[in-house]
Design a protein around this motif. Sequence first.
Motif, PDB file in Angstrom:
ATOM      1  N   ALA A 191       0.807  -1.224   0.000  1.00 54.16           N
ATOM      2  CA  ALA A 191       0.000   0.000   0.000  1.00 54.16           C
ATOM      3  C   ALA A 191       0.843   1.279   0.000  1.00 54.16           C
ATOM      4  CB  ALA A 191      -0.929   0.005   1.219  1.00 54.16           C
ATOM      5  N   PHE A 192       2.132   1.159   0.298  1.00 57.85           N
ATOM      6  CA  PHE A 192       2.955   2.359   0.482  1.00 57.85           C
ATOM      7  C   PHE A 192       3.374   2.947  -0.862  1.00 57.85           C
ATOM      8  CE2 PHE A 192       6.853   4.649   1.813  1.00 57.85           C
ATOM      9  CZ  PHE A 192       6.275   5.435   2.802  1.00 57.85           C
ATOM     10  N   PRO A 193       3.394   4.276  -0.990  1.00 62.29           N
ATOM     11  CA  PRO A 193       3.796   4.896  -2.255  1.00 62.29           C
ATOM     12  C   PRO A 193       5.193   4.460  -2.699  1.00 62.29           C
ATOM     13  CG  PRO A 193       2.823   6.532  -0.796  1.00 62.29           C
ATOM     14  CD  PRO A 193       3.001   5.271   0.014  1.00 62.29           C
ATOM     15  N   ALA A 194       5.324   4.150  -3.988  1.00 66.24           N
ATOM     16  CA  ALA A 194       6.618   3.718  -4.534  1.00 66.24           C
ATOM     17  C   ALA A 194       6.929   4.504  -5.799  1.00 66.24           C
ATOM     18  CB  ALA A 194       6.594   2.218  -4.834  1.00 66.24           C
ATOM     19  N   GLY A 195       8.196   4.518  -6.171  1.00 67.56           N
ATOM     20  CA  GLY A 195       8.618   5.190  -7.391  1.00 67.56           C
ATOM     21  C   GLY A 195       8.354   6.685  -7.333  1.00 67.56           C
TER      22      GLY A 195
END
Length: 229
Positions: A191-195
């Motif tokens: 669920a965590f923001p990536a990129g």
Amino acid sequence: MSTEVRQMFSSIATRYDVTNEVLSLGIHRLWRRKAVRLSGAKPGDAVLDCATGTGDLALAFKRQVGEAGRVMGTDFCKEMLDSAPAKAEREGLRVEFQVADAMALPFADNSFDVASIAFGIRNVDDPVKCLSEMARVVRPGGRVVVLEFGQPTGFFGALFRFYSKVVMPRVGGLLTGNRAAYEYLPRTSAAFPAGDRFLALMEQSGGYKERVAHPLTFGTSYVYVGTVR
């Protein structure tokens, strides 16, 4: 969330290293070495490693900065830190460890050349505040390095999601006795923001003049490097 996360890590602390080695198939070591290289840390530098856990990334940084360098490892869970000093001593490395919250670091502005956090920023209550605090304690032109899971796509992504949702909870539960912890960890990483979305958090913090994302292992994890204003 902080209290729940602290209790969770406290419950798995004594089996954390063994379980991490098994579940990652040892690849976490390669990721940490890559993070150290991308940090630009050099002999004599001062490094802060937040959410250091049992100290693996702090020790990797100490090998890089050498005897003349200083490394401080902090974590908000005392039980996770308990084994770190002995681990450093076994390797003949002088590293300082301290219980501290990554959102309220007990250090003066511009105290370090590099600050890092590995697989920990998704567990803090306010990632933007954490990024701001890390930038605050690093000198202008220094670097903040974040190693965190991503969300790979395609066929490899499907395999990774199956491994995370099915294999990790079963194996992690068997090794630590806390299956819920190894259901929580992959759920939060998914669920965590990536990129680019994580780079937006770094920009939102206001502490960085440059931000770069380096994908590792088909996007399974990222090393984010921010140059402090």
